[in-house]
Design a protein around this motif. Structure first.
Motif, PDB file in Angstrom:
ATOM      1  N   GLU A 228      53.727  25.987  17.451  1.00 45.52           N
ATOM      2  CA  GLU A 228      53.287  24.653  17.060  1.00 45.52           C
ATOM      3  C   GLU A 228      51.936  24.276  17.682  1.00 45.52           C
ATOM      4  N   ARG A 229      51.454  25.098  18.637  1.00 44.79           N
ATOM      5  CA  ARG A 229      50.191  24.766  19.288  1.00 44.79           C
ATOM      6  C   ARG A 229      49.021  25.074  18.360  1.00 44.79           C
ATOM      7  N   ILE A 230      48.570  24.084  17.695  1.00 46.23           N
ATOM      8  CA  ILE A 230      47.464  24.224  16.748  1.00 46.23           C
ATOM      9  C   ILE A 230      46.254  23.505  17.321  1.00 46.23           C
ATOM     10  N   ARG A 231      45.110  24.148  17.266  1.00 46.84           N
ATOM     11  CA  ARG A 231      43.888  23.536  17.786  1.00 46.84           C
ATOM     12  C   ARG A 231      43.584  22.259  17.008  1.00 46.84           C
ATOM     13  N   PRO A 232      43.404  21.152  17.706  1.00 43.86           N
ATOM     14  CA  PRO A 232      43.113  19.893  17.005  1.00 43.86           C
ATOM     15  C   PRO A 232      41.775  19.943  16.288  1.00 43.86           C
ATOM     16  N   GLU A 233      41.741  19.310  15.122  1.00 45.01           N
ATOM     17  CA  GLU A 233      40.502  19.261  14.360  1.00 45.01           C
ATOM     18  C   GLU A 233      39.513  18.304  15.020  1.00 45.01           C
ATOM     19  N   PRO A 234      38.204  18.589  14.959  1.00 48.56           N
ATOM     20  CA  PRO A 234      37.204  17.674  15.534  1.00 48.56           C
ATOM     21  C   PRO A 234      37.238  16.336  14.804  1.00 48.56           C
ATOM     22  N   ARG A 235      37.088  15.270  15.591  1.00 50.54           N
ATOM     23  CA  ARG A 235      37.112  13.928  15.007  1.00 50.54           C
ATOM     24  C   ARG A 235      35.847  13.669  14.200  1.00 50.54           C
ATOM     25  N   ARG A 236      36.045  13.127  13.024  1.00 48.21           N
ATOM     26  CA  ARG A 236      34.916  12.808  12.165  1.00 48.21           C
ATOM     27  C   ARG A 236      34.391  11.412  12.497  1.00 48.21           C
ATOM     28  N   PRO A 237      33.096  11.203  12.343  1.00 45.85           N
ATOM     29  CA  PRO A 237      32.545   9.861  12.633  1.00 45.85           C
ATOM     30  C   PRO A 237      33.111   8.826  11.675  1.00 45.85           C
ATOM     31  N   ASN A 238      33.389   7.641  12.212  1.00 48.86           N
ATOM     32  CA  ASN A 238      33.936   6.538  11.425  1.00 48.86           C
ATOM     33  C   ASN A 238      32.783   5.731  10.853  1.00 48.86           C
ATOM     34  N   TRP A 239      32.389   6.111   9.617  1.00 49.15           N
ATOM     35  CA  TRP A 239      31.232   5.446   9.003  1.00 49.15           C
ATOM     36  C   TRP A 239      31.540   4.003   8.635  1.00 49.15           C
ATOM     37  N   THR A 240      32.796   3.711   8.342  1.00 48.90           N
ATOM     38  CA  THR A 240      33.140   2.325   7.992  1.00 48.90           C
ATOM     39  C   THR A 240      32.919   1.393   9.175  1.00 48.90           C
ATOM     40  N   ALA A 241      33.373   1.814  10.361  1.00 45.60           N
ATOM     41  CA  ALA A 241      33.178   0.980  11.549  1.00 45.60           C
ATOM     42  C   ALA A 241      31.709   0.820  11.884  1.00 45.60           C
ATOM     43  N   ALA A 242      30.945   1.901  11.718  1.00 51.04           N
ATOM     44  CA  ALA A 242      29.508   1.808  11.999  1.00 51.04           C
ATOM     45  C   ALA A 242      28.829   0.824  11.050  1.00 51.04           C
ATOM     46  N   MET A 243      29.217   0.847   9.762  1.00 54.16           N
ATOM     47  CA  MET A 243      28.608  -0.057   8.789  1.00 54.16           C
ATOM     48  C   MET A 243      28.954  -1.510   9.103  1.00 54.16           C
ATOM     49  N   VAL A 244      30.216  -1.770   9.483  1.00 58.37           N
ATOM     50  CA  VAL A 244      30.619  -3.132   9.835  1.00 58.37           C
ATOM     51  C   VAL A 244      29.844  -3.620  11.044  1.00 58.37           C
ATOM     52  N   ALA A 245      29.653  -2.758  12.056  1.00 54.36           N
ATOM     53  CA  ALA A 245      28.900  -3.150  13.249  1.00 54.36           C
ATOM     54  C   ALA A 245      27.456  -3.483  12.907  1.00 54.36           C
ATOM     55  N   ALA A 246      26.858  -2.704  11.998  1.00 51.09           N
ATOM     56  CA  ALA A 246      25.475  -2.976  11.601  1.00 51.09           C
ATOM     57  C   ALA A 246      25.357  -4.310  10.882  1.00 51.09           C
ATOM     58  N   ILE A 247      26.324  -4.632   9.990  1.00 51.63           N
ATOM     59  CA  ILE A 247      26.278  -5.906   9.266  1.00 51.63           C
ATOM     60  C   ILE A 247      26.424  -7.076  10.231  1.00 51.63           C
TER      61      ILE A 247
END
Length: 276
Positions: free
Chosen positions: A112-131
């Motif tokens: 069951e030990r599977i290497r975790p996938e790299p986290r993808r950037p949260n573009w939605t949160a970044a867009m909300v912060a910019a607005i």
């Protein structure tokens, strides 16, 4: 001239000494009959289907679905008829090759030990912060422009009025709801029949039915447990082991002395206590 041994040679019997113990099925059947129980009553109290109970009493465990289920059925039926499950399970393991070896858990967990996938950037949160940043900058600019046109800031003419503080009223805790209990009813209703059963120092299989045949309870009453039943007209009881049962009818103790292992069939109405 004889070639080989005869299939009915007595020498073969010496390799298999006879076991003086009864078979598992015969032991369960004899205990059930001694307790005065039918196969249907045992099936109802254990939830083991009638065909499987018949098969086990004939030492046919193929209908159980495997050794794990067979051990579970044997344990349940033994408790229902008053036998020690441990000795029957030990006899079953001796006759069917014992318990299977447990599967090592380490290989399962390592799979069951599977290497975790790299986290993808949260573009939605970044867009909300910019607005939010843009809206804040625009608001700040407009506020400063308004103050510049007025020239001077407003001067307070006096102290600000004190804000009246309201002390919240204490909330009265709700009264706790009474916990239902199966103790002897202090004032039993006169228009019903009330029966209370208590297993004092041993377990007992009991069955309780209303006057219309409706099943109120069917199962084991362990030592120290109590059950209370009510009906408009009559309650019919079957006690598989009546000795340890303490019986109250319509708030009054029934003084009949029952023997351990004795099967009793009783009926009580609104005018009792009086043995049915």
């Amino acid at each position: 001239m004889s070639i080989g041994n005869s299939p009915e040679s007595p020498e073969d019997d010496r390799n298999f000494p006879a076991d003086d113990r009864d078979s598992i099925g015969r032991a369960l059947q004899q205990a059930r009959v001694a307790a005065g129980l039918t196969v249907e009553e045992v099936s109802a109290s254990t939830r083991v289907r009638v065909p499987i109970v018949h098969a086990i009493e004939e030492d046919d465990f193929s209908r159980c679905g495997g050794d794990v289920y067979a051990r579970g059925h044997i344990r349940t039926l033994a408790r229902a008829v008053g036998l020690d499950p441990a000795s029957l399970i030990e006899q079953y393991d001796a006759e069917h090759g014992g318990r299977p070896a447990p599967t090592p858990a380490a290989p399962l967990f390592e799979a069951e030990r599977i290497r975790p996938e790299p986290r993808r950037p949260n573009w939605t949160a970044a867009m909300v912060a910019a607005i939010v940043a843009v809206v804040g900058f625009v608001g700040f600019t407009m506020f400063n422009g308004t103050d510049g046109q007025n020239g001077t800031a407003a001067v307070a003419e006096g102290p600000a009025p004190a804000t009246k503080t309201t002390t919240p009223k204490p909330v009265k805790p709700a009264d706790p709801k009474p916990v239902p209990s199966e103790s002897v009813i202090a004032a039993v209703p006169q228009d019903k029949v009330t029966v209370k059963l208590t297993a004092t120092d041993d377990k007992s299989w009991i069955s309780a039915k209303a006057h219309d045949g409706k099943l109120l309870f069917d199962g084991l009453l362990l030592a120290g447990e109590s059950k209370t039943f009510q009906d408009d007209e009559r309650i019919d009881l079957v006690l598989g082991n009546a000795g340890p049962i303490e019986l109250y009818v319509n708030g009054k103790k029934v003084e009949d002395s029952f023997e351990s292992g004795q099967v009793e069939r009783l009926s009580y109405t609104k005018g009792d206590p009086e043995a049915g």
